[in-house]
Design an enzyme around this catalytic site. Structure first.
Site, PDB file in Angstrom:
ATOM      1  N   CYS A 194      42.781  -0.492 151.360  1.00 36.09           N
ATOM      2  CA  CYS A 194      41.291  -0.133 151.954  1.00 36.09           C
ATOM      3  C   CYS A 194      41.320   0.891 153.002  1.00 36.09           C
ATOM      4  O   CYS A 194      41.710   2.195 152.520  1.00 36.09           O
ATOM      5  CB  CYS A 194      40.760  -1.170 152.502  1.00 36.09           C
ATOM      6  SG  CYS A 194      38.814  -1.201 152.624  1.00 36.09           S
ATOM      7  N   HIS A 236      41.057  -4.855 147.951  1.00 40.52           N
ATOM      8  CA  HIS A 236      41.757  -5.899 148.573  1.00 40.52           C
ATOM      9  C   HIS A 236      42.594  -6.970 147.887  1.00 40.52           C
ATOM     10  O   HIS A 236      42.175  -8.001 147.594  1.00 40.52           O
ATOM     11  CB  HIS A 236      40.948  -6.834 149.734  1.00 40.52           C
ATOM     12  CG  HIS A 236      40.485  -5.753 150.865  1.00 40.52           C
ATOM     13  ND1 HIS A 236      41.366  -5.728 152.119  1.00 40.52           N
ATOM     14  CD2 HIS A 236      39.360  -5.402 151.083  1.00 40.52           C
ATOM     15  CE1 HIS A 236      40.590  -4.826 152.920  1.00 40.52           C
ATOM     16  NE2 HIS A 236      39.444  -4.645 152.358  1.00 40.52           N
ATOM     17  N   GLU A 241      45.317  -7.925 148.367  1.00 38.37           N
ATOM     18  CA  GLU A 241      45.994  -8.948 149.263  1.00 38.37           C
ATOM     19  C   GLU A 241      45.229 -10.250 149.899  1.00 38.37           C
ATOM     20  O   GLU A 241      45.624 -10.985 150.480  1.00 38.37           O
ATOM     21  CB  GLU A 241      46.835  -8.134 150.415  1.00 38.37           C
ATOM     22  CG  GLU A 241      45.814  -8.066 151.867  1.00 38.37           C
ATOM     23  CD  GLU A 241      44.524  -7.357 151.348  1.00 38.37           C
ATOM     24  OE1 GLU A 241      43.604  -7.245 152.468  1.00 38.37           O
ATOM     25  OE2 GLU A 241      44.364  -6.654 150.329  1.00 38.37           O
TER      26      GLU A 241
END
Length: 245
Positions: A92, A177, A179
């Protein structure tokens, strides 16, 4: 026994951390330490020369260097690492900082993209570590960037053509995202409460979507990040435009 390789993760806000990536890295033999960008010394040699640098997200713009001077140091750090071909992952804001460091333009996008949605892989993306990206991903950004010269676009969607890119064999930038740990997103709902309200995003609907996707997003994070960690070569300074597989 092989000693753990060292990774440093740069945070901009405490709750946007490694999430699902943390246990994946531990199983892959990585030792991870954290650096908090607003207060720590980003010019430290240990950060510059780390086997792997991960630059995480945050609610500020790359272009806000007068308000947040540390961003200039962070961009310079990324310029050095990317020039040397050192393993670098940006997520990001981290992806936007990588784009800026490579000479790309970062700017406000046409829509605020928050929530779970698709991305479509390019031909290069389908032959990269993203080939196992089968579920929706978490989008949470308002800014975007031009694809830097020498970078390879890996993913796009209807709102933003640059959702992921590779630079050489060791650098990967993800606008979304991958993660994000669904179990930790309650902290995001609080930390980004003003942004969510301004964007008229229903937290209850976002929470329900997160719950429904918890299993598949964990599986794809394991596959994508696992493949990428296997592909990078710490200490390899050979650059080239490839899909970064």
């Amino acid at each position: 026994m092989r000693p753990p390789r060292s990774a440093i993760a740069i945070r901009h806000v405490a709750f946007e951390d490694l999430g699902l990536l943390a246990p994946i890295m531990e199983r892959a033999g990585w030792s991870v330490s954290f650096c908090d960008a607003p207060v720590d010394d980003l010019a430290d040699r240990a950060i510059r020369d780390a086997d792997l640098l991960i630059v995480l997200g945050g609610p500020i713009g790359v272009y806000e260097t007068e308000t947040y001077p540390f961003l200039s140091t962070e961009i310079a750090l990324l310029e050095q690492r990317l020039r040397r071909g050192l393993p670098t992952l940006g997520i990001c804001l981290g992806a936007q900082l990588m784009a800026q460091a490579l000479g790309g333009r970062v700017f406000p996008g046409k829509v605020k993209e928050i929530g779970w949605g698709p991305v479509e892989l390019t031909a290069d993306g389908k032959s990269s570590c993203l080939r196992n990206l089968h579920s929706k991903v978490l989008h949470w950004h308002g800014d975007t960037f031009d694809l830097p010269r020498g970078a390879v676009r890996l993913a796009a969607n209807a709102d933003y053509e640059n959702q992921a890119f590779a630079y050489g064999r060791n650098a990967l930038a993800l606008q979304f995202h991958l993660e994000a740990d669904p179990r930790q997103l309650e902290e995001w709902y609080v930390g980004h409460a003003i942004e969510l309200s301004a964007a008229k995003v229903s937290i209850s609907e976002l929470r329900a979507a997160t719950h429904a996707l918890a299993r598949p997003v964990a599986v794809q994070a394991e596959q994508v990040f696992g493949d990428w960690l296997l592909s990078i070569a710490p200490g390899d300074s050979v650059l080239g435009s490839s899909a970064g597989g």
